[in-house]
Scaffold this motif. Structure first.
Motif, mmCIF file in Angstrom:
data_model
loop_
_atom_site.group_PDB
_atom_site.id
_atom_site.type_symbol
_atom_site.label_atom_id
_atom_site.label_comp_id
_atom_site.label_asym_id
_atom_site.label_seq_id
_atom_site.Cartn_x
_atom_site.Cartn_y
_atom_site.Cartn_z
ATOM 1 N N ILE A 13 0.844 -1.210 0.000
ATOM 2 C CA ILE A 13 0.000 0.000 0.000
ATOM 3 C C ILE A 13 0.876 1.255 0.000
ATOM 4 C CG2 ILE A 13 -1.739 1.342 1.258
ATOM 5 C CD1 ILE A 13 -2.860 -1.344 2.302
ATOM 6 N N VAL A 33 -3.211 4.614 -1.277
ATOM 7 C CA VAL A 33 -3.432 4.695 0.170
ATOM 8 C C VAL A 33 -4.814 5.290 0.495
ATOM 9 C CG1 VAL A 33 -2.363 6.989 0.419
ATOM 10 C CG2 VAL A 33 -2.331 5.380 2.349
ATOM 11 N N GLY A 34 -5.414 4.798 1.571
ATOM 12 C CA GLY A 34 -6.714 5.311 1.995
ATOM 13 C C GLY A 34 -6.551 6.590 2.786
ATOM 14 N N TRP A 131 -7.162 -6.185 5.241
ATOM 15 C CA TRP A 131 -6.123 -5.158 5.110
ATOM 16 C C TRP A 131 -4.762 -5.861 5.140
ATOM 17 C CZ3 TRP A 131 -3.539 -2.289 9.557
ATOM 18 C CH2 TRP A 131 -2.777 -1.214 9.082
ATOM 19 N N ASN A 184 -12.148 -3.070 4.759
ATOM 20 C CA ASN A 184 -10.992 -2.714 3.929
ATOM 21 C C ASN A 184 -10.309 -4.012 3.509
ATOM 22 O OD1 ASN A 184 -8.588 -1.731 2.881
ATOM 23 N ND2 ASN A 184 -7.866 -0.798 4.787
ATOM 24 N N TYR A 215 -12.703 3.070 10.578
ATOM 25 C CA TYR A 215 -13.470 3.978 9.704
ATOM 26 C C TYR A 215 -14.800 4.395 10.308
ATOM 27 C CZ TYR A 215 -10.014 2.772 6.211
ATOM 28 O OH TYR A 215 -8.834 2.623 5.528
ATOM 29 N N LYS A 248 -8.668 8.499 9.839
ATOM 30 C CA LYS A 248 -9.601 8.796 8.746
ATOM 31 C C LYS A 248 -10.706 9.741 9.205
ATOM 32 C CE LYS A 248 -7.434 5.093 7.393
ATOM 33 N NZ LYS A 248 -6.553 4.813 6.301
ATOM 34 N N PHE A 351 -13.171 2.689 0.251
ATOM 35 C CA PHE A 351 -12.614 1.925 -0.864
ATOM 36 C C PHE A 351 -13.671 1.311 -1.756
ATOM 37 C CE2 PHE A 351 -9.647 1.587 2.733
ATOM 38 C CZ PHE A 351 -8.600 2.310 2.176
ATOM 39 N N ARG A 377 -8.089 -2.643 -5.561
ATOM 40 C CA ARG A 377 -8.747 -1.698 -4.658
ATOM 41 C C ARG A 377 -8.426 -0.268 -5.072
ATOM 42 N NH1 ARG A 377 -6.865 -0.378 1.504
ATOM 43 N NH2 ARG A 377 -5.480 1.016 0.367
HETATM 44 C C1 LMR Z 1 -4.994 1.860 3.744
HETATM 45 O O1 LMR Z 1 -5.466 0.715 3.811
HETATM 46 O O2 LMR Z 1 -4.707 2.408 2.685
HETATM 47 C C2 LMR Z 1 -4.799 2.627 5.017
HETATM 48 O O3 LMR Z 1 -5.244 1.902 6.101
HETATM 49 C C3 LMR Z 1 -3.443 3.168 5.163
HETATM 50 C C4 LMR Z 1 -2.424 2.144 5.512
HETATM 51 O O4 LMR Z 1 -1.684 2.373 6.475
HETATM 52 O O5 LMR Z 1 -2.310 1.130 4.827
#
Ligand code: LMR
Length: 401
Positions: A13, A33-34, A131, A184, A215, A248, A351, A377
């Motif tokens: 990521i 990146v989120g 994740w 995620n 989130y 976030k 996402f 994603r």
């Molecule tokens: C993501 O999934 O993009 C976020 O949670 C940032 C990260 O640290 O990966």
């Protein structure tokens, strides 16, 4: 000395951000990146945060160390936000909370605590997919990592039967990681009725529910609604672990503000658990950073700022929803891109799990300067009125090959 150290791969990521930064094309887009971006594609510092910082500056606070478990006002208010003001364990002083280095730090403290003190099998079940960082994080914490089915590529929705079957087959007492809301990377959450079934199954198998809530507010725009799963489990008598992040929902990414909590039987048990959380944190990083916790606490404890913050969370969630609609329109009616794109609208949170294959993701980066994670994603927050059309065009070209 280090001649035998092999070069590791870039992070799946955060490595995307590095590649994006190195790209000099003006059309480039980072959907890796989120991290929320405003309508102009810029990072967004919330007004509630700016006002909280003014209050903090005016108070001329010192820079003394925080206690090992962090700023007491912050941890109390963070727990209240997650569990609800009327939560019985909260009001009975039966929730052990520690401030953490954002969500990742909370997960790591939780992993370490369970590896040391959990009396049942030290096995954690993670959804497939999850994740990416969950996997090394729990392995490095000393837990055995296993998976349960979550996402069905055929229906582009929840594989609820697979999930139930895998949890039924888990050893009694195993730990199960649940994304509390805005899963995620898939953007697919169980319904409230499905959460109730999962809660029953977890009770039946005596699994230990470990929630990751990174989130809160981003799924529905409503922080209470997004806490439904956690609050439902607690109302059913489960003891839970919970990781919270303010990266976030308050846009406090680099401030690293989060919390880890465990509900306990009573105040006496809570005190023992608290003492062990301190013993885990102290040799890791002594005590957490100050500034971000003050910001979050100022917002959570000031009615006016709290309301402004809630409005801003809704605003961010709504802008993302409007981008989902626009992208769906462009792909279906605009470019008439082959395939079914309804999931872009039905998925929730930051996402969208587009269904694009690794090769297509690579082609988007190489040919169109559009960056996303290789699992397909995209961070919806990276799209805006000025780049969504260029993105849709790129996706159309990638799908048609
Ligand atoms: C993501 O999934 O993009 C976020 O949670 C940032 C990260 O640290 O990966």
């Amino acid at each position: 000395t280090w001649s035998a150290v092999p070069a590791g791969p870039p992070d799946p990521i955060l490595g995307i951000t590095e590649a994006f930064k190195a790209d000099t094309d003006s059309r480039k887009i980072n959907l890796g990146v989120g991290a929320y971006r405003d309508e102009n594609g810029k990072p967004y510092v919330l007004n509630a945060v700016k006002k909280a910082e003014e209050i903090i500056t005016a108070a001329k606070l010192d820079k003394e160390y925080l206690p090992i478990t962090g700023l007491a006002g912050f941890t109390k208010n963070a727990a209240k936000l997650a569990y609800g003001a009327d939560s019985p364990p909260l009001n009975q002083n039966a929730i052990a909370v520690t401030q953490s280095i954002s969500g990742t730090g909370a997960l790591r403290i939780g992993g370490a605590f369970l590896a040391r003190h959990y009396p049942n099998p030290k096995i954690i079940y993670l959804p497939t997919p999850t994740w990416g960082n969950h996997i090394p994080l729990f392995k490095d914490s000393g837990l055995e990592v296993r998976n349960y089915r979550y996402f069905d590529r055929k229906t582009v929705g929840l594989d609820f039967d697979g999930l139930k079957e895998d949890l039924k087959n888990a050893p009694e007492g195993a730990i199960v990681l649940l994304h509390a809301c805005a899963h995620n990377p898939t953007g697919v959450d169980p319904t409230q009725a499905q959460w109730a079934e999962i809660s029953d199954l977890v009770a039946e198998k005596r699994l230990f529910p470990f929630f990751d809530m990174a989130y809160q507010g981003f799924a529905s725009g409503d922080t209470a609604r997004d806490a439904y799963a956690v609050r439902h489990f607690v109302s059913q008598g489960h003891q839970v672990a919970l990781c919270q992040s303010f990266a976030k929902n308050m846009g406090l990414y680099g401030e690293r503000v989060g919390a880890f909590s465990l509900t306990t039987k009573d105040e006496e048990e809570r005190k023992r658990v608290d003492s062990q959380l301190k013993i885990i944190v102290r040799p890791m990083y002594s005590n957490p950073p100050l500034h971000g916790a003050h910001i979050a606490n100022t917002i959570l404890s000031n009615t006016e700022l709290y309301q402004e913050w809630e409005g801003e969370v809704k605003g961010m969630a709504n802008r993302i929803i409007s981008m989902r609609e626009r992208l769906y329109e462009l792909l279906t009616n605009g470019y008439q891109t082959p395939g079914e794109w309804g999931h872009i609208k039905s998925q929730i949170g930051m996402f969208s799990f587009t269904g694009l294959k690794t090769e297509q993701c690579k082609a988007l980066a190489e040919k169109a300067h559009i960056y996303m994670t290789m699992d397909g994603r995209i961070s919806m927050a990276g799209l805006n009125g000025s780049n969504v059309e260029y993105f849709a065009q790129g996706v159309d070209a990638a799908v048609r090959g």
